[in-house]
Motif scaffolding. Sequence first.
Motif, PDB file in Angstrom:
ATOM      1  N   ASP A  50       0.851  -1.191   0.000  1.00 51.34           N
ATOM      2  CA  ASP A  50       0.000   0.000   0.000  1.00 51.34           C
ATOM      3  C   ASP A  50       0.884   1.237   0.000  1.00 51.34           C
ATOM      4  N   LEU A  51       0.660   2.120  -0.982  1.00 50.19           N
ATOM      5  CA  LEU A  51       1.488   3.325  -1.070  1.00 50.19           C
ATOM      6  C   LEU A  51       1.232   4.213   0.146  1.00 50.19           C
ATOM      7  N   ASP A  52       2.302   4.834   0.623  1.00 53.88           N
ATOM      8  CA  ASP A  52       2.175   5.652   1.839  1.00 53.88           C
ATOM      9  C   ASP A  52       1.761   7.080   1.483  1.00 53.88           C
ATOM     10  N   HIS A  53       0.817   7.583   2.246  1.00 57.53           N
ATOM     11  CA  HIS A  53       0.350   8.975   2.089  1.00 57.53           C
ATOM     12  C   HIS A  53       0.035   9.307   0.633  1.00 57.53           C
ATOM     13  N   PHE A  54      -0.620   8.369  -0.016  1.00 58.23           N
ATOM     14  CA  PHE A  54      -0.909   8.599  -1.438  1.00 58.23           C
ATOM     15  C   PHE A  54      -1.871   9.776  -1.628  1.00 58.23           C
ATOM     16  N   LYS A  55      -2.706   9.986  -0.632  1.00 58.95           N
ATOM     17  CA  LYS A  55      -3.675  11.097  -0.716  1.00 58.95           C
ATOM     18  C   LYS A  55      -2.929  12.422  -0.989  1.00 58.95           C
ATOM     19  N   ASN A 111      -2.359  13.077  -4.683  1.00 61.30           N
ATOM     20  CA  ASN A 111      -3.561  13.612  -5.330  1.00 61.30           C
ATOM     21  C   ASN A 111      -3.775  15.074  -4.952  1.00 61.30           C
ATOM     22  N   HIS A 137      -5.445  14.612  -9.421  1.00 59.96           N
ATOM     23  CA  HIS A 137      -5.850  13.215  -9.556  1.00 59.96           C
ATOM     24  C   HIS A 137      -5.159  12.538 -10.750  1.00 59.96           C
ATOM     25  N   ASP A 162      -2.971   9.172 -10.848  1.00 59.18           N
ATOM     26  CA  ASP A 162      -3.150   8.012 -11.741  1.00 59.18           C
ATOM     27  C   ASP A 162      -1.814   7.598 -12.366  1.00 59.18           C
ATOM     28  N   ARG A 183      -3.594  -5.142  -9.078  1.00 59.26           N
ATOM     29  CA  ARG A 183      -4.017  -3.967  -8.313  1.00 59.26           C
ATOM     30  C   ARG A 183      -5.288  -4.391  -7.590  1.00 59.26           C
ATOM     31  N   GLY A 237      -7.778   0.963  -5.300  1.00 60.47           N
ATOM     32  CA  GLY A 237      -7.143   2.204  -4.823  1.00 60.47           C
ATOM     33  C   GLY A 237      -5.637   2.173  -5.028  1.00 60.47           C
ATOM     34  N   GLU A 238      -4.911   2.399  -3.929  1.00 62.58           N
ATOM     35  CA  GLU A 238      -3.437   2.394  -4.014  1.00 62.58           C
ATOM     36  C   GLU A 238      -2.875   1.144  -3.347  1.00 62.58           C
ATOM     37  N   LYS A 269       2.191  -0.147   8.412  1.00 62.71           N
ATOM     38  CA  LYS A 269       1.704   1.251   8.484  1.00 62.71           C
ATOM     39  C   LYS A 269       1.823   1.759   9.935  1.00 62.71           C
ATOM     40  N   ARG A 304       5.307   3.098   8.522  1.00 63.87           N
ATOM     41  CA  ARG A 304       5.289   3.060   7.047  1.00 63.87           C
ATOM     42  C   ARG A 304       6.696   2.812   6.470  1.00 63.87           C
TER      43      ARG A 304
HETATM   44  N1  LIG Z   1      -5.486   9.290  -8.479  1.00 64.50           N
HETATM   45  C1  LIG Z   1      -6.117   8.263  -7.917  1.00 64.50           C
HETATM   46  N2  LIG Z   1      -6.325   8.233  -6.602  1.00 64.50           N
HETATM   47  C2  LIG Z   1      -6.946   7.183  -6.047  1.00 64.50           C
HETATM   48  C3  LIG Z   1      -7.400   6.116  -6.804  1.00 64.50           C
HETATM   49  N3  LIG Z   1      -7.985   5.211  -5.975  1.00 64.50           N
HETATM   50  C4  LIG Z   1      -7.900   5.711  -4.731  1.00 64.50           C
HETATM   51  N4  LIG Z   1      -7.254   6.920  -4.761  1.00 64.50           N
HETATM   52  C5  LIG Z   1      -6.956   7.826  -3.674  1.00 64.50           C
HETATM   53  O1  LIG Z   1      -6.059   7.177  -2.783  1.00 64.50           O
HETATM   54  C6  LIG Z   1      -6.123   7.888  -1.558  1.00 64.50           C
HETATM   55  C7  LIG Z   1      -6.023   6.923  -0.419  1.00 64.50           C
HETATM   56  O2  LIG Z   1      -5.960   7.657   0.730  1.00 64.50           O
HETATM   57  P1  LIG Z   1      -5.854   7.002   2.161  1.00 64.50           P
HETATM   58  O3  LIG Z   1      -6.702   5.768   2.232  1.00 64.50           O
HETATM   59  O4  LIG Z   1      -6.105   8.080   3.164  1.00 64.50           O
HETATM   60  O5  LIG Z   1      -4.387   6.482   2.241  1.00 64.50           O
HETATM   61  P2  LIG Z   1      -3.011   7.226   2.127  1.00 64.50           P
HETATM   62  O6  LIG Z   1      -3.150   8.678   1.873  1.00 64.50           O
HETATM   63  O7  LIG Z   1      -2.198   6.462   1.110  1.00 64.50           O
HETATM   64  O8  LIG Z   1      -2.423   7.015   3.531  1.00 64.50           O
HETATM   65  P3  LIG Z   1      -1.869   5.698   4.181  1.00 64.50           P
HETATM   66  O9  LIG Z   1      -2.348   4.541   3.358  1.00 64.50           O
HETATM   67  O10 LIG Z   1      -2.415   5.660   5.549  1.00 64.50           O
HETATM   68  O11 LIG Z   1      -0.393   5.807   4.127  1.00 64.50           O
HETATM   69  C8  LIG Z   1      -7.449   8.661  -1.558  1.00 64.50           C
HETATM   70  O12 LIG Z   1      -7.155  10.044  -1.687  1.00 64.50           O
HETATM   71  C9  LIG Z   1      -8.139   8.179  -2.803  1.00 64.50           C
HETATM   72  O13 LIG Z   1      -8.909   9.205  -3.428  1.00 64.50           O
HETATM   73  C10 LIG Z   1      -7.186   6.164  -8.229  1.00 64.50           C
HETATM   74  O14 LIG Z   1      -7.542   5.271  -8.976  1.00 64.50           O
HETATM   75  N5  LIG Z   1      -6.538   7.245  -8.719  1.00 64.50           N
END
Ligand SMILES: Nc1nc2c(ncn2[C@@H]2O[C@H](COP(=O)(O)OP(=O)(O)OP(=O)(O)O)[C@@H](O)[C@H]2O)c(=O)[nH]1
Length: 375
Positions: free
Chosen positions: A246-251, A254, A259, A263, A286, A289-290, A361, A365
């Motif tokens: 799982d990618l860290d702090h992926f939010k 974005n 967005h 992607d 996949r 999500g991430e 996590k 992380r």
């Molecule tokens: N661009 C993009 N974003 C996605 C996709 N699927 C999920 N996301 C985003 O992935 C993010 C996941 O956020 P969180 O679940 O808070 O996780 P995180 O920010 O990676 O934090 P941690 O997992 O706790 O390290 C959200 O902002 C979703 O909108 C996608 O297909 N494309």
Amino acid sequence: MSEDTSPVHAPRLAREVADTRQRLVTGGLFYLLGWVVVAAPSDVAQSHAVAGALVGLAFLLLAVLRFWPRPPAEDAPADKLQAWLDTRWWVVLATAALWGGVLSWTLLDPHMAPGRTAALLCTIAFATAFAHNYSLRLGRAALGIGLIYAPAPILMPYTGESLSVVVTLGVYTVYLGLVMVRSYREYQGQLDLYDRVRSQRDEFETLSRVDPLTGLANRRYFSGAMDHLLAGCRMHQQPLAMLVMDLDHFKYVNDEFGHDAGDVCLARFADRMREVFTAPGVHLARLGGEEFGVLLPGLDVRAAAEAAERMRASLELHPLQLREGPLSITVSIGVASLAPGSSAEGTDLYRAADRAMYQAKTDGRNRVRIDLGTA
Ligand SMILES: Nc1nc2c(ncn2[C@@H]2O[C@H](COP(=O)(O)OP(=O)(O)OP(=O)(O)O)[C@@H](O)[C@H]2O)c(=O)[nH]1
């Protein structure tokens, strides 16, 4: 009879093979029957017994050759399908030519004159059937009809037939030409429709198992692959390992870059997975999500953790390249493995790897954690 045999046409050719085969089943015996009907009223048995018997035998042989050899399998290479079609066309055209010979014989030989009307009627019937059934290839169909039918309008003006019969035959020739072209177009339309349906089916089939953004397997396909791999590993007394990443702090990606950049980041991460996990039998997916999954058949939990660490380190050392520039991002990875003798199921393996990922996590992380619950 050379044709375009590039592989892209193989399914279309396979369809044509099936249709040709279907059309070949009937036909051959009608020519034989036609010959019997033509020969019976004439005195061929007395005047040309050997030639008459040979013609009958030739029609019989050609009728048998329509059934043999059987067509290649649907998924055979295009050149094999084309070769089968070509040889079948030779048989069909040879039958047409032989019938043209029979018609010419009845028109030119007074001994055969009593069979002339029957020959003419059969000729019209055969040419009409040919125009309807064999217009799969226009040139070959025209040749076949010509071989069956041409002796009539060519020779009849010299055999004392009335002008009205000759003209009627001429007009019928035009009709046959029109029927042939229409049948050909209809058949090509059917093939085009078949191509479209097939490519849509392939597209749906791909979409049902591939994640469109990354090109990796989707979760549904991954679950099926897991059951399959698990059965194989059990049979060969091998462990089966799984990583959940799982990618860290992926939010943040974005939120910071948009967005679309998120992607691209996911797609680049998938590329990195392909670079790192290259062992045979590895399955990448996949999961949503991430979150990504890796199945590693034959690896125990320690070996799988080493593979996971290679991925983590690769990402840490070599940032992903986005359009906006290099992106430093890290990944948390959970590792679990099913021992060969374990009675646990694929869902247990997934849960264990997922638990380990959440532990990574929680522990801060950018690290690999192992769950030994299923090892
Ligand atoms: N661009 C993009 N974003 C996605 C996709 N699927 C999920 N996301 C985003 O992935 C993010 C996941 O956020 P969180 O679940 O808070 O996780 P995180 O920010 O990676 O934090 P941690 O997992 O706790 O390290 C959200 O902002 C979703 O909108 C996608 O297909 N494309």
